[in-house]
Write a protein that holds these residues in place. Sequence first.
Motif, mmCIF file in Angstrom:
data_model
loop_
_atom_site.group_PDB
_atom_site.id
_atom_site.type_symbol
_atom_site.label_atom_id
_atom_site.label_comp_id
_atom_site.label_asym_id
_atom_site.label_seq_id
_atom_site.Cartn_x
_atom_site.Cartn_y
_atom_site.Cartn_z
ATOM 1 N N ARG A 1 -58.397 56.749 42.874
ATOM 2 C CA ARG A 1 -57.320 57.428 42.139
ATOM 3 C C ARG A 1 -57.877 58.588 41.324
ATOM 4 N NH1 ARG A 1 -55.555 53.618 38.024
ATOM 5 N NH2 ARG A 1 -57.409 54.446 37.018
ATOM 6 N N ASP A 2 -58.861 58.324 40.471
ATOM 7 C CA ASP A 2 -59.324 59.319 39.499
ATOM 8 C C ASP A 2 -60.269 60.359 40.079
ATOM 9 O OD1 ASP A 2 -57.838 57.763 37.761
ATOM 10 O OD2 ASP A 2 -59.582 56.772 36.883
ATOM 11 N N VAL A 3 -61.102 59.975 41.017
ATOM 12 C CA VAL A 3 -62.063 60.924 41.594
ATOM 13 C C VAL A 3 -61.457 61.653 42.799
ATOM 14 C CG1 VAL A 3 -64.333 61.190 42.675
ATOM 15 C CG2 VAL A 3 -64.047 59.597 40.759
ATOM 16 N N LEU A 4 -60.863 60.905 43.723
ATOM 17 C CA LEU A 4 -60.353 61.533 44.946
ATOM 18 C C LEU A 4 -58.871 61.901 44.881
ATOM 19 C CD1 LEU A 4 -62.211 59.522 47.720
ATOM 20 C CD2 LEU A 4 -62.952 61.523 46.441
ATOM 21 N N LEU B 1 -53.681 58.166 50.009
ATOM 22 C CA LEU B 1 -54.664 59.239 49.855
ATOM 23 C C LEU B 1 -54.391 60.270 50.933
ATOM 24 C CD1 LEU B 1 -57.178 60.288 48.382
ATOM 25 C CD2 LEU B 1 -58.557 58.923 49.947
ATOM 26 N N ALA B 2 -53.917 61.438 50.497
ATOM 27 C CA ALA B 2 -53.529 62.500 51.432
ATOM 28 C C ALA B 2 -52.489 61.946 52.406
ATOM 29 C CB ALA B 2 -54.743 63.086 52.131
ATOM 30 N N ASN B 3 -52.790 61.953 53.691
ATOM 31 C CA ASN B 3 -51.827 61.476 54.691
ATOM 32 C C ASN B 3 -52.209 60.093 55.237
ATOM 33 O OD1 ASN B 3 -54.091 62.383 56.004
ATOM 34 N ND2 ASN B 3 -52.984 63.151 57.779
ATOM 35 N N GLY B 4 -52.927 59.317 54.440
ATOM 36 C CA GLY B 4 -53.339 57.981 54.864
ATOM 37 C C GLY B 4 -53.329 57.011 53.697
ATOM 38 N N TRP B 5 -53.685 55.782 53.983
ATOM 39 C CA TRP B 5 -53.704 54.740 52.965
ATOM 40 C C TRP B 5 -55.006 53.967 53.034
ATOM 41 C CZ3 TRP B 5 -49.337 56.308 55.327
ATOM 42 C CH2 TRP B 5 -48.194 56.502 54.550
ATOM 43 N N LEU B 6 -55.476 53.547 51.868
ATOM 44 C CA LEU B 6 -56.583 52.608 51.758
ATOM 45 C C LEU B 6 -56.013 51.310 51.214
ATOM 46 C CD1 LEU B 6 -59.298 54.862 50.108
ATOM 47 C CD2 LEU B 6 -59.170 54.140 52.496
ATOM 48 N N ILE B 7 -56.417 50.220 51.804
ATOM 49 C CA ILE B 7 -56.015 48.896 51.336
ATOM 50 C C ILE B 7 -57.293 48.192 50.914
ATOM 51 C CG2 ILE B 7 -54.943 46.711 51.995
ATOM 52 C CD1 ILE B 7 -53.297 48.344 54.055
ATOM 53 N N MET B 8 -57.294 47.637 49.695
ATOM 54 C CA MET B 8 -58.511 47.039 49.152
ATOM 55 C C MET B 8 -58.232 45.650 48.606
ATOM 56 S SD MET B 8 -60.060 50.327 47.148
ATOM 57 C CE MET B 8 -58.510 50.999 46.589
ATOM 58 N N ASN B 9 -59.160 44.744 48.873
ATOM 59 C CA ASN B 9 -59.102 43.389 48.350
ATOM 60 C C ASN B 9 -60.532 42.867 48.246
ATOM 61 O OD1 ASN B 9 -56.855 42.037 47.426
ATOM 62 N ND2 ASN B 9 -56.250 41.237 49.407
ATOM 63 N N PRO B 10 -60.754 41.856 47.428
ATOM 64 C CA PRO B 10 -62.090 41.249 47.388
ATOM 65 C C PRO B 10 -62.402 40.566 48.719
ATOM 66 C CG PRO B 10 -60.777 40.589 45.476
ATOM 67 C CD PRO B 10 -59.862 41.295 46.432
ATOM 68 N N ALA C 1 -65.219 73.490 46.692
ATOM 69 C CA ALA C 1 -64.348 73.127 45.572
ATOM 70 C C ALA C 1 -64.293 71.612 45.397
ATOM 71 C CB ALA C 1 -62.942 73.694 45.780
ATOM 72 N N CYS C 2 -64.171 70.877 46.508
ATOM 73 C CA CYS C 2 -64.152 69.410 46.429
ATOM 74 C C CYS C 2 -65.476 68.882 45.895
ATOM 75 C CB CYS C 2 -63.858 68.795 47.793
ATOM 76 S SG CYS C 2 -62.137 68.980 48.294
ATOM 77 N N TYR C 3 -66.570 69.442 46.375
ATOM 78 C CA TYR C 3 -67.897 69.006 45.922
ATOM 79 C C TYR C 3 -68.027 69.195 44.409
ATOM 80 C CZ TYR C 3 -72.984 68.785 45.518
ATOM 81 O OH TYR C 3 -74.264 68.462 45.150
ATOM 82 N N LYS D 1 -66.213 64.612 38.400
ATOM 83 C CA LYS D 1 -65.472 63.380 38.091
ATOM 84 C C LYS D 1 -66.312 62.125 38.328
ATOM 85 C CE LYS D 1 -60.869 65.218 39.054
ATOM 86 N NZ LYS D 1 -59.691 65.096 39.933
ATOM 87 N N GLY D 2 -67.575 62.300 38.712
ATOM 88 C CA GLY D 2 -68.464 61.149 38.846
ATOM 89 C C GLY D 2 -68.869 60.765 40.249
ATOM 90 N N ALA D 3 -68.386 61.469 41.265
ATOM 91 C CA ALA D 3 -68.811 61.153 42.634
ATOM 92 C C ALA D 3 -70.296 61.456 42.783
ATOM 93 C CB ALA D 3 -68.006 61.963 43.648
#
Length: 150
Positions: free
Chosen positions: A32-35, A50-59, A94-96, A102-104
């Motif tokens: 969220r905060d960096v990308l 994220l943009a035109n896709g999704w990330l799904i995250m779980n432990p 610019a992204c770099y 932002k910490g990347a």
Amino acid sequence: MRREDLPAPETGILLTHFLTVADVARSRAFYRDVLGGEVVLEENPCMIKLANGWLIMNPGGGPTPDKPDVTLRTPDDPSTTSSFLNIRVADIQACYREWSAKGAEFLTPPIDRKAELRCYMRDPDGYLIEVGQSTGLLQGVLADPPAGGG
């Protein structure tokens, strides 16, 4: 939450990417905060648009009835990977600059590979993320072959 914000197509298919994460809140904050991703669902599972896709995250965790012989875990060796996220951008410099501020943590600055400018970074769990900008490819110039690919 709106249907169009969820990875739930009304027809056809839609590609998402699942990440096993050690700390959902930490990974959610990175994407969220960096990308610049949009949190659609906080947890269980966390979903980020994220943009035109999704990330799904779980432990991670052990087998389930639908994957009886599979255990999910975060990467254990940062020098070996079998897959990675690939983010294509319009302006890699610019992204770099922005994402570094932002910490990347990038492995190298962007490198010219003839077909593209490209660099890699890691997320908080060590997942490799390629960031690339097509350059020569737009004029039919291909990248150098992979090392050892002869």
